[in-house]
Motif scaffolding. Sequence first.
Motif, PDB file in Angstrom:
ATOM      1  N   THR A 114      -5.994  77.266   4.013  1.00 36.17           N
ATOM      2  CA  THR A 114      -7.411  76.950   4.167  1.00 36.17           C
ATOM      3  C   THR A 114      -7.591  76.096   5.414  1.00 36.17           C
ATOM      4  N   ALA A 115      -8.568  76.457   6.256  1.00 30.91           N
ATOM      5  CA  ALA A 115      -8.814  75.704   7.484  1.00 30.91           C
ATOM      6  C   ALA A 115      -9.124  74.242   7.155  1.00 30.91           C
ATOM      7  N   PHE A 116      -8.614  73.339   7.959  1.00 26.92           N
ATOM      8  CA  PHE A 116      -8.827  71.910   7.750  1.00 26.92           C
ATOM      9  C   PHE A 116     -10.273  71.551   8.102  1.00 26.92           C
ATOM     10  N   ASP A 117     -10.896  70.746   7.265  1.00 28.56           N
ATOM     11  CA  ASP A 117     -12.264  70.271   7.497  1.00 28.56           C
ATOM     12  C   ASP A 117     -12.188  68.925   8.207  1.00 28.56           C
ATOM     13  N   PHE A 118     -12.587  68.898   9.492  1.00 27.58           N
ATOM     14  CA  PHE A 118     -12.492  67.671  10.278  1.00 27.58           C
ATOM     15  C   PHE A 118     -13.532  66.628   9.872  1.00 27.58           C
ATOM     16  N   ASN A 119     -14.372  66.926   8.883  1.00 31.94           N
ATOM     17  CA  ASN A 119     -15.285  65.930   8.317  1.00 31.94           C
ATOM     18  C   ASN A 119     -14.631  65.167   7.170  1.00 31.94           C
ATOM     19  N   THR A 120     -13.396  65.525   6.838  1.00 35.33           N
ATOM     20  CA  THR A 120     -12.664  64.880   5.756  1.00 35.33           C
ATOM     21  C   THR A 120     -12.049  63.569   6.252  1.00 35.33           C
ATOM     22  N   GLU A 131      -8.235  77.613  14.879  1.00 34.66           N
ATOM     23  CA  GLU A 131      -8.485  76.950  13.611  1.00 34.66           C
ATOM     24  C   GLU A 131      -7.243  76.135  13.269  1.00 34.66           C
ATOM     25  N   TYR A 149      -4.883  74.112  10.417  1.00 32.14           N
ATOM     26  CA  TYR A 149      -4.512  74.179   9.015  1.00 32.14           C
ATOM     27  C   TYR A 149      -3.532  73.069   8.682  1.00 32.14           C
ATOM     28  N   LYS A 191     -12.374  59.910  10.471  1.00 38.31           N
ATOM     29  CA  LYS A 191     -12.173  61.342  10.659  1.00 38.31           C
ATOM     30  C   LYS A 191     -11.332  61.619  11.901  1.00 38.31           C
TER      31      LYS A 191
END
Length: 198
Positions: free
Chosen positions: A31-37, A23, A25, A8
């Motif tokens: 859509t905001a980037f999910d840092f758990n991805t 935030e 992107y 991550k």
Amino acid sequence: QDVEWWTKAVVPEVTQEWVANVEWYLEGSDTAFDFNTPITSNITLYAQYEAVGEEPVEDTFEFNDEANYDVDNEVLAQIVPGIDSEGLFNTINTNGLLSILDKDGTELIDNIKLKTGYKLRATFTTKILEYKISVKGDVLGTGELSRENAKKIAKHVIDKNIITGEEYLLAADYNNNGKIKMNDVVRMLRDKKRLENS
């Protein structure tokens, strides 16, 4: 930042006092980037934020008296080998967010040694400034003085036109006289030896 595949990314730290609610992107996404991805490919993130408090009235970007750089056609030249991003940032008076991008356009988060081919980016609320970085003598993009760089400059003097790209040509002009000659190679090797002996 450099992230190993399938790990991550870390949320970048924003240090400007007038920025809040940041935030991140993906390029081309709303859509905001999910840092758990987990990261599975090269990505570019952009910040969206709210200006709070004493937001500067006007975008400012200037080099202070410690900066001995040439700025020509959006190329920041004559950077001394060994300078890191923090050292460069300390020579800039700005109200923008400063970052360094590698040759592929990926933002480098850590304090890193500057290399020819990198870019300095200043992000403001209304615009983005970018400057290509040219480190003296660094025609290979290593960020340092080396015999390999000297050989490539000498080959350019003899064979002509093997070095391309304005930032690389400015790096080859080690003595900053507007010409690439064998004097540049000699002076660079002299400085390299002096640094090794100090």
